[in-house]
Design a protein around this motif. Structure first.
Motif, short mmCIF file in Angstrom:
data_model
loop_
_atom_site.label_atom_id
_atom_site.label_comp_id
_atom_site.label_asym_id
_atom_site.label_seq_id
_atom_site.Cartn_x
_atom_site.Cartn_y
_atom_site.Cartn_z
N MET A 131 9.99 30.35 20.91
CA MET A 131 10.55 29.37 19.99
C MET A 131 11.18 28.19 20.70
O MET A 131 11.82 27.36 20.07
N TYR A 173 4.13 26.45 23.66
CA TYR A 173 3.17 27.07 22.74
C TYR A 173 2.04 27.76 23.47
O TYR A 173 1.02 28.10 22.90
N ARG A 204 1.02 31.37 22.27
CA ARG A 204 0.19 31.35 21.06
C ARG A 204 -1.26 31.07 21.44
O ARG A 204 -2.17 31.79 21.00
N ARG A 214 7.08 35.97 16.96
CA ARG A 214 7.92 35.13 16.10
C ARG A 214 7.33 35.03 14.70
O ARG A 214 6.12 35.18 14.50
N TYR A 215 8.17 34.73 13.75
CA TYR A 215 7.79 34.71 12.34
C TYR A 215 6.59 33.82 12.09
O TYR A 215 5.66 34.20 11.38
N ASP A 216 6.62 32.64 12.66
CA ASP A 216 5.64 31.63 12.28
C ASP A 216 4.25 31.89 12.86
O ASP A 216 3.31 31.25 12.45
N TYR A 217 4.16 32.81 13.81
CA TYR A 217 2.86 33.06 14.46
C TYR A 217 2.06 34.09 13.69
O TYR A 217 1.70 35.15 14.21
N GLU A 218 1.75 33.75 12.45
CA GLU A 218 0.96 34.66 11.64
C GLU A 218 -0.42 34.88 12.28
O GLU A 218 -0.97 35.98 12.26
N HIS A 252 5.64 43.78 16.12
CA HIS A 252 6.81 43.52 15.27
C HIS A 252 6.86 42.04 14.90
O HIS A 252 6.87 41.19 15.79
N SER A 300 8.93 38.97 13.61
CA SER A 300 10.34 38.59 13.47
C SER A 300 10.51 37.71 12.24
O SER A 300 9.60 37.57 11.42
N ALA A 301 11.70 37.15 12.10
CA ALA A 301 11.98 36.35 10.92
C ALA A 301 12.61 35.02 11.28
O ALA A 301 13.28 34.40 10.46
N GLY A 302 12.43 34.60 12.52
CA GLY A 302 12.81 33.24 12.85
C GLY A 302 14.20 33.05 13.41
O GLY A 302 15.15 32.94 12.65
N ARG A 303 14.32 33.05 14.71
CA ARG A 303 15.52 32.62 15.43
C ARG A 303 15.19 32.56 16.92
O ARG A 303 14.70 33.55 17.48
N ARG A 318 10.94 41.06 4.88
CA ARG A 318 9.79 40.16 4.82
C ARG A 318 8.85 40.58 3.69
O ARG A 318 8.28 39.74 3.00
N TYR A 340 18.69 35.49 10.07
CA TYR A 340 17.39 34.86 10.33
C TYR A 340 17.18 33.61 9.49
O TYR A 340 17.64 33.50 8.36
N GLN A 349 4.77 23.55 8.24
CA GLN A 349 4.18 24.80 7.85
C GLN A 349 4.50 24.99 6.38
O GLN A 349 5.64 24.81 5.96
#
Ligand SMILES: Cc1cc2nc3c(=O)[nH]c(=O)nc-3n(C[C@H](O)[C@H](O)[C@H](O)COP(=O)(O)O)c2cc1C
Ligand code: SF4
Ligand code: FES
Lengths: 424, 801, 166
Positions: A86, A91, A94, A125-129, A164, A166-169, C32, C67, C135
């Motif tokens: 993050m 990047y 990714r 990380r959360y955003d890396y779907e 796992h 995450s949810a962003g931090r 989530r 979070y 996003q």
């Protein structure tokens, strides 16, 4: 200028390497060659000899870290891959994982074998779907093919890998916060000692490594330590490095380049030069927490040692370039705002000190700062560097860079009563 | 023992101590917020910066996190260190509201002190401050989140230290707040410690909001009177009103913290109906007249009917000196014996302990340091709340804990539990072979064996019990078990919760003699014609209130000395007002046999109420202070005996006549106290018979103390009045179903303690065959005195309540 | 939060919880999932997670409020996270943000009156090579221009109207 591709060798634009392709292109050979055939200690020694240093930002020698690990201690032990990624300007993990997720699975299986670990986590990380999906699929495939699970390749060695989300931090990239995050408690960093190698996840010995670090392991296992060292252009360094380019360049992509590649080549050749024919003013050589380099540094080789000596750090090798029209005060304010916002709130210098620095920088931008503010600003790094973890210390990277290389720009803000670049 | 140099002075400290602690040993306070002796170092505030000039580390470091090492040279005054500390203070003050004028912490605010000490006098930040909403946290603790400096002490106290589960940390970055998931009363019995540990005014004592500044108040070191543990307190008073109590450092007792009963229960001293003037036959009169008249009547009775005509009754509430003075009155009356407790079973249990304890007594610190605990028949939350916290600290350090108790487990730590009365188990434990008692289930037998083995293997085992459930027989068994588990060089200790703050001292002074039942029999037989009650309320403390009422009715003279408006005082012919603990000097002997002194905080008198509505207090000029008449119990009794004394003389006499109390002579309030040197009594005592069983169709009723509402002092304190739990009858679901009773349905309870119709509360943790009530003053359970052990009761569907 | 959701979550998680040596590690996963189904995490969601994992609600809340991307307040059907970190900043983030605010008629932190969009800032999305980026839900959009933003908003609004998952 083309350089040997190791981590990106299998990368195809817009595609994710499947198990089939991975196998066709030599995948899992390193695992097959090691598990049950090579002693774990020999593998650890190999990694030590290779000179591999962590690619997550701190650059700690991986083999040395593994030598502290109680690989032979009984009971559960964990290997955790850090894909929090993050830090602004970063990047590479990714790019690597979307392209070639099995490389990480194999790297982790090998590392697990070397360290006597039976359970691993990839912390995404959360955003890396996209990464999350690619990894879940790769893990399932590897399981099906016997590269993960109970008796890997028919040996006694077993390794389970969990992904796992995450949810962003940003703080979760800090390895002890990450462990708390995995445990489901508040992800503040932990006090050290004890180090994760002694008491990590669920109180057990744990090693945390970056994605790129682990992806290098199969190659080292296959081709040896000398080969790996030979990849670097500069003495004392080893391997290739993924450079994620961003900012005011014509080409903002991620490249695999040899360790020690000169900054000029990165900017002018791979990055295609500064946009709109403007002049290079500065760059963050290794992500948001590294001190700026200026045009005077263009010939610095991009590796751990040389960047240290140049007063900065290789960090994550996310190179963000700023052109001549950039207000470095505003850029630093943007960076500090990021760190202040991502502070976990545990320690005072970070939680309250960083917003104070932002406040001071804002005053420069707004023309409300005088010499008193300049003195105050200069005093801050010494205090904020006393933070509990490296997050706030990282935030001092760009601030120290600003104070070192762009003090005149700060003074211009004072004498002009505002931003000379028309910002804020 | 590393030796290091701090600010040019050498100091040797125990291995493992931090530089901060080493400095403390030299009397140098390194400023800090997040470090707390009981909570340890976490390195969050970064205030404790010092410069390490030589040794294994170099440069600016956090003193709380650096281990003191041999040869280290440390400066707490180096410019780098003071600069860092000043910066941290400035950071913390960025968002701190300047609301000190309306902040209850003002004057005792660590942030205020540190701001001044750090030299941060000029505000350079002109930006906006972040603000938070506050949460409603119930009647005890007020929250003002904006004042927070995020030292994390609150959550470390509430949750880590005290095991609370409804308080935590919320948010991130500069928006970290502390509180509950939803607003509501803090559920922990130790919630008030938030007030003490918060270094600024986020958590303040709601019960005294805006009442006084710290410098307006009187305070003195005291000992908590609300149970037998003897925790160290600071009571604070203003305008003759006892306003609040805070925790005092008690290394052997409470450490730093208090339970909410001890903290918020002190208001009994301000009770509007409390006796304040001597009263005789319904008439108020001055001390000389009252004493004169009473002395004459008592002497006459003795003269006419012999010394046995006057009964003397005290309780664990009375101070050691008062109890002694009652004995002296008895001597003056020709040898009338003293009864120690209104509840005969409690009385015998305490005497059994005091007679046999010897050197086996263990205090809270011993419990904290123990590595193996057995709680047999102890419900700390009701009987000795801080004992649960002490045990929790042991468990946090890795001690094993087992519980033998039929009551639902509400301990703040995990323990292996056998849901039975502990007697048979203790009896087994006391036997040389230690064979498990008959009638256990397989799992219980295994659990028993494991606990026994753990106690044998442990280095510092402690058995904990409660006098109320165990009774005299159980206490003897506990003592026997402790002896059986002791070996030369390694004793198994024992920590028993007793009924009152000086139960131990009372029993020490009258090891034998009649109990309350014998006293009642004397009254009923007409032998005893007068009764003097010293801070004792037989009407609500004796297990048969009806019998007591009838007996009191036969008396020619009932004299009650008390500061509480008790039921017995209401029936008395003569009421002599005494002072509460905070209004006098005195001593208690705690449950573990530690003699501790307490000092007078303020002089008794009617509180002046500041209405805050502009009205001036009534302008009345008089030479005396309204309501000033209450006197220490010992002084009243000595005067009644016709031999007025000073406290010092009385103590000297006590120290002479009772060698075990020799420490009384040099006792200072606020000091560590004196552990009594006790010899186990060699006398052969008849074994108390096992208690009568429970017949078919009956349940075993336990009447126990609750955290609030049961203990006679705190039950009369306004702040806790609203928080006592509802009267209810707890049954295990299986018994309730058998009786056709559901949650909340009315049940009629009949027992020797009395009858009541109560709503049923299903308690899955309660052992089958038991019914449980908590005595509460001011309700249908007032007469259900705790201390009786299990007694038979019948329960049926109840009518209207 | 409706009963159906609770049932689904239970069905999804109870086996995992049983199989897990340390169920608390599933707390982020659970939050989530609740957010995926409900759009955000209401108080009842926190309580549900606590019940399932054998925790106190405050233990879940401590994590939930830490979070960035667990929403403890209602959000629109599409949450737009517009990156404001250094790489996007250097390539026109301010312009994109201003455009979003103007087009949606809301400021950062707000939700459009029709409940479709919530606009939030985010730190670096790991799309630095494609800055400026944003996003929407889990869909990443890079190399933004005002025109491209308009097209994305139209597309997302249409998808939200059809009930497509974010
Ligand atoms: C605030 C902060 C954020 C970090 N973020 C990451 C990250 O996203 N990825 C990573 O690999 N390491 C990150 N690190 C470094 C890790 O703490 C750790 O050193 C690293 O994962 C070790 O792996 P390596 O030795 O393979 O680099 C971060 C450190 C800090 C202090
Ligand atoms: S420096 Fe302090 S507040 Fe900042 S992230 Fe680290 S521990 Fe948290
Ligand atoms: S007391 Fe040392 S960091 Fe707070």
């Amino acid at each position: 200028m083309s350089h040997p591709q190791v981590l990106f060798a299998r990368r195809r634009p817009g595609q994710t390497v499947s198990l089939e392709t991975y196998l066709q292109e030599g995948g899992y050979q390193a695992l097959g060659g090691a598990v049950g055939k090579q002693a774990p200690a020999a593998l650890r020694k190999l990694v030590l000899d290779s000179g591999l240093r962590g690619r997550g930002g701190a650059g700690f020698p991986t083999g040395q870290k593994w030598s502290f690990f109680p690989a032979d201690a009984p009971g559960p032990k964990y290997l955790v891959c850090n894909c929090d990624e993050m830090e602004p300007g970063t990047y590479k993990d990714r790019e690597l994982l979307v392209a070639d997720p099995h490389a990480l699975v194999e790297g982790m299986a090998l590392a697990a074998y070397a360290l006597g670990v039976t359970h691993g986590y990839v912390f995404v990380r959360y955003d890396y779907e996209d990464v999350f999906r690619a990894l879940e699929r790769a893990v399932a495939e590897a399981h099906g093919a016997g590269f993960l699970g109970e008796r890997i390749l028919g040996t006694d060695f077993g390794f389970e890998l969990h992904v796992h989300g995450s949810a962003g931090r940003y703080i979760l990239g800090e390895e002890t916060s990450l462990l708390n995050g995995l445990e489901g408690v508040r992800p503040n960093p932990r006090l050290r000692p004890p180090f994760p190698a002694q008491r990590g996840l669920f109180g057990r010995p744990t090693t945390v490594q970056n994605v790129e670090t682990l992806c290098n392991v199969p190659h080292i296992a296959l081709h040896g330590a000398e080969w790996f060292k030979g990849l670097a252009l500069t003495p004392g360094e080893a391997g290739t490095k993924l450079f994620g380019l961003s900012g005011h360049l014509n080409r903002t992509e991620c490249f695999e380049l040899p360790m020690g590649v000169p900054l000029r080549e990165v900017v002018e050749v791979h990055g295609g030069g500064v946009r709109q024919g403007r002049r290079f003013k500065a760059c963050l050589p290794g992500g948001a927490s590294t001190p700026y380099l200026t045009a005077a540094h263009l010939d610095v080789p991009m590796d751990f040692g040389n960047l240290d000596r140049a007063g900065s750090r290789l960090g994550t090798a996310g190179v963000t370039v700023f052109d001549e029209r950039t207000c470095m005060v505003a850029a630093t304010l943007n960076l500090l705002t990021f760190f202040a916002r991502e502070s976990c709130g545990w320690c005072t210098p970070c939680r309250d000190g960083l917003p104070y620095v932002c406040y001071l920088l804002e005053r420069f931008e707004r023309g409300q700062a005088g010499r008193e503010e300049l003195a105050l600003l200069k005093a801050q790094p010494a205090f904020i560097n006393q933070s509990f973890c490296a997050l706030a210390q990282g935030a001092m990277g760009p601030l120290e860079g600003l104070l070192r290389h762009f003090e005149q720009e700060l003074l211009d803000h004072v004498t002009r009563g505002g931003c000379p670049f028309g910002g804020a | 023992m590393p030796t290091l140099t701090i600010d040019e002075r050498e100091v040797s400290v125990p291995a493992g101590a931090s530089v901060l602690e080493a400095a403390e040993a030299l009397g140098i306070t390194v400023p800090h917020f997040c470090y707390h002796k009981a909570l340890g170092a976490v390195g969050a505030c970064r205030l404790c910066a010092v410069e390490i000039q030589a040794g294994p580390q170099h440069g600016l470091r956090m003193a709380c996190l650096v281990e003191a090492r041999d040869g280290m040279v440390v400066s707490t005054t180096a410019p780098a260190a003071t600069g860092m500390r000043r910066a941290v203070i400035e950071y913390l003050m960025l968002n701190h509201p300047h609301d000190c004028p309306v902040c209850d912490e003002g004057g005792e605010c660590q942030l205020q002190d540190m701001t001044v000490a750090g030299g941060h006098g000029v505000r350079r930040y002109r930006g906006k401050k972040r603000t938070f909403p506050n949460q409603e946290l119930g009647p005890f603790v007020e929250q003002e989140m904006n004042r927070c400096i995020q030292c994390y002490r609150c959550v470390r106290t509430y949750r880590d230290y005290a095991g609370g589960h409804d308080f935590g940390v919320l948010g991130v970055r500069q928006r970290v707040a502390y509180g509950r998931f939803r607003p509501g009363r803090l559920e922990s019995p130790y919630s008030g410690n938030l007030v003490d540990v918060c270094p600024t005014g986020v958590f303040t004592d709601k019960t005294v909001r805006f009442r006084a500044r710290v410098w307006d108040m009187q305070c003195a070191p005291s000992v908590c009177p609300h149970c037998s543990l003897g925790c160290a307190t600071w009571p604070w008073a203003r305008y003759r009103e006892l306003l609040r109590v805070s925790g005092r450092e008690g290394p052997r007792t409470n450490g730093f913290f208090l339970c909410d009963r001890g903290r918020f229960g002190s208001g009994h001293a301000n009770h509007p109906d409390r006796p304040r003037t001597p009263r005789l036959d319904g008439r108020e009169l001055g001390w000389p007249e009252a004493l004169e008249a009473l002395r004459e009547r008592l002497t006459k009775l003795t003269w006419a009917h012999g010394p046995g005509a006057v009964g003397l009754l005290t309780s664990g509430r009375a101070s050691l000196e008062s109890a002694r003075a009652l004995g002296l009155l008895g001597q003056a009356l020709g040898g009338a014996p003293v009864v120690c407790e209104p509840h005969p079973r409690r009385d015998r249990a305490v005497r059994a302990l005091v007679a046999e304890l010897g050197q086996l007594g263990r205090d809270q610190e011993d419990v904290r340091q123990s590595d193996c605990l057995l709680l047999a028949g102890l419900d700390p939350e009701g009987e000795a709340p801080m004992l649960a916290l002490a045990a929790r600290q042991a468990v946090r350090r890795g001690a094993r804990a087992a519980v033998w108790d039929p009551r639902p487990d509400r301990l703040p730590f995990p323990a292996r539990r056998i849901a039975r009365l502990p007697e048979a188990l203790l009896e087994a434990l006391a036997r040389p072979d230690g064979r498990a008692p008959d009638g256990l289930e397989a799992a219980e037998r295994e659990s028993y064996a494991e606990t026994r083995a753990a106690l044998q293997a442990a280095e510092r085992p402690v058995l904990l019990g409660g006098a109320d459930l165990l009774g005299p027989r159980g206490v003897r068994l506990l003592l026997a078990a402790a002896r059986a588990l002791s070996r030369p060089g390694r004793a198994c200790g024992l920590s028993l919760a007793l009924p009152g703050p000086d139960s131990f001292g009372g029993a020490l002074l009258c090891p034998d003699g009649p109990d309350a039942d014998e006293l009642l029999a004397g009254i009923e037989a007409g032998r005893v014609r007068a009764l003097v009650c010293l801070e004792a309320d037989p009407l609500s403390e004796h297990p048969d209130p009806a019998r007591v009422a009838a007996a009191l009715g036969r008396l020619e003279l009932l004299v009650v000395l008390d500061h509480l408006p008790t039921a017995s005082a209401a029936r008395a012919h003569a009421v002599l007002p005494t002072t509460a603990a905070a209004e006098m000097d005195g001593a208690f002997v705690n449950h573990a046999g530690r003699l501790q002194g307490f000092a007078r905080v303020y002089s008794a008198g009617l509180p002046i109420r500041v209405t805050g509505q502009g009205a001036h207090p009534p302008r009345e000029f008089r030479p005396d202070t309204p309501g000033e008449l209450p006197q220490p119990g010992w002084a009243v009794l000595a005067a009644l005996a016709g031999e007025p004394v000073e406290l010092g003389e009385l103590r000297a006499e006590l120290a002479r006549s009772e060698p075990r109390l020799a420490g009384l002579a040099g006792l200072v309030a606020g000091g560590p106290g004196v552990q009594l040197a006790l010899e186990p009594s060699a006398r052969e005592r008849p074994d108390t018979p096992a208690e009568p069983g429970v017949a078919e169709g009956e349940l075993a009723l336990l009447s126990v103390e609750a955290l609030f509402g049961s203990e006679p002092l705190s039950a009369r304190a306004a702040p806790v009045a609203g928080v006592a739990s509802e009267d209810a009858l707890a049954l295990c679901p299986a018994d309730a179903a058998r009786l056709g009773l559901g949650e909340g349905e009315p049940a009629r309870l009949r027992s020797a303690l009395g009858e009541a119709v109560l709503p049923v509360r299903l308690a899955p943790g309660l052992a089958p065959g038991f019914a449980l009530v908590q005595r509460r003053f001011g309700g249908p359970l007032e007469g259900f005195a705790p201390g009786g052990g299990p007694i038979a009761c019948r329960i049926e569907k109840g009518g209207a309540r | 939060m409706d009963a159906k959701l609770e049932q689904d979550i239970r069905a999804e998680f109870e086996p995992q919880i049983r199989a897990c040596a340390h169920p608390q590690e599933l707390v982020v996963h659970l939050l989530r999932a609740i957010q995926r189904e409900h759009g955000w995490v209401p108080d009842e969601g926190v309580e549900l997670a606590a019940r399932l994992l054998g925790l106190q609600p405050i233990q879940v809340e401590e994590v939930a409020t830490f979070y960035d991307k667990i929403y403890r307040r209602p959000v629109g059907r599409r949450v737009i996270h517009v990156c404001d970190s250094i790489c996007c900043w250097s390539r026109g983030e301010q312009e994109i943000r201003a455009h979003l605010e103007a087009r949606l008629g809301i400021r950062l932190g707000e939700t459009t009156p029709d409940g479709v969009f919530t606009l939030l800032p985010t730190c670096c999305l790991g799309a630095c090579g494609r800055a400026p980026a944003m996003q929407v839900g889990f869909r990443l959009y890079g190399e933004l221009t005002p025109d491209r933003v308009d097209r994305i908003l139209d597309e997302e609004r249409r998808a939200a109207g059809q009930g497509d998952p974010p």
